[in-house]
Design a protein around this motif. Sequence first.
Motif, mmCIF file in Angstrom:
data_model
loop_
_atom_site.group_PDB
_atom_site.id
_atom_site.type_symbol
_atom_site.label_atom_id
_atom_site.label_comp_id
_atom_site.label_asym_id
_atom_site.label_seq_id
_atom_site.Cartn_x
_atom_site.Cartn_y
_atom_site.Cartn_z
ATOM 1 N N GLY A 129 0.880 -1.220 -0.099
ATOM 2 C CA GLY A 129 -0.150 -0.182 -0.121
ATOM 3 C C GLY A 129 0.736 1.337 0.147
ATOM 4 N N ARG A 133 -1.948 7.432 -0.452
ATOM 5 C CA ARG A 133 -3.380 6.592 -1.440
ATOM 6 C C ARG A 133 -4.156 5.892 0.220
ATOM 7 N NH1 ARG A 133 -0.331 5.510 -5.339
ATOM 8 N NH2 ARG A 133 -0.301 3.914 -5.875
ATOM 9 N N GLU A 174 -7.201 5.621 1.083
ATOM 10 C CA GLU A 174 -8.569 5.245 1.258
ATOM 11 C C GLU A 174 -7.937 3.617 0.629
ATOM 12 O OE1 GLU A 174 -8.883 9.591 0.400
ATOM 13 O OE2 GLU A 174 -7.172 8.349 -0.468
ATOM 14 N N GLU A 175 -7.431 3.486 0.075
ATOM 15 C CA GLU A 175 -6.284 2.284 -0.830
ATOM 16 C C GLU A 175 -5.958 1.186 0.469
ATOM 17 O OE1 GLU A 175 -4.545 1.734 -4.008
ATOM 18 O OE2 GLU A 175 -5.768 3.927 -5.315
ATOM 19 N N ALA A 186 -8.530 -1.815 1.720
ATOM 20 C CA ALA A 186 -7.559 -3.577 1.607
ATOM 21 C C ALA A 186 -8.816 -4.423 2.428
ATOM 22 C CB ALA A 186 -5.944 -3.292 1.911
#
Length: 268
Positions: free
Chosen positions: A130, A134, A136-137, A141
Amino acid sequence: MADEEWTHRGIDVNTPSVARLYDYYLGGKDNFPADRLAAEEILASVPQVRTAARENRAFLGRAVRFLAHEGVEQFLDIGTGLPTQGNVHEVAQEIIPEARVAYVDHDPIVLAHARALLRGAKGEVTVVSGDLRRPEEILGASEIHDHLDFSKPVALLLVAIMHFITEADDPRRIIATLRDALPSGSYLVLSHGTHDLRREAARKGTEVYRRASSPLTLRSRTDIRQLFDGFDLVRPGLVWLPEWRPDDFPLYDDPSEALIVCGVGRKP
């Protein structure tokens, strides 16, 4: 693994990596000639960097022990870097054997080494790909949600990573996004390089890092304090690395030589 093998796997061994530079400062061996050359260039101008890396690692250990004693059982370590002695799960599990740790990084070499190291570890530890830019990603997850329970306090560890986030990446938005996903009673552990003092050392270090995998963005103490918005700083507040609840003699006579300030904040 030989340099050629990493190259065949698509790894750029010719551009200095911030994770491998840090590994070199700590005396590790998971680095390449380009990393060592850049590190030595930095050390020639700013010799304090090697000791600062050790002070930063020591702060991480003290902060994790503090949180474990406070009853925190879950740790989200973003930008974890290459494994070394005193990893987060090792420190936390000395106090809480069932403590759960999720390591997050986007460097493929970091991920490969971390997964190899943790292959024999208990199920309380996981490694996830990750990018902090980012958030939010990361939060979305499935590996993170399968591993951590966000209805209970989580310690968010951003140790010596936010100074590789540029203003264009909006560091306050990144931390706010992560903070808003954490329940009350969670903590933020953060260390960050500053240019408030030793400006010439900061300038020289920043120049070299422009050639690395991530540029170095040093900030003022005021700007770093703003990254704790929404958290209540615990004693002793935002201080130089050796000043945060020391349990041994500092490696510097002048704490500002550590080049990095740090703090731990609690979400009300």
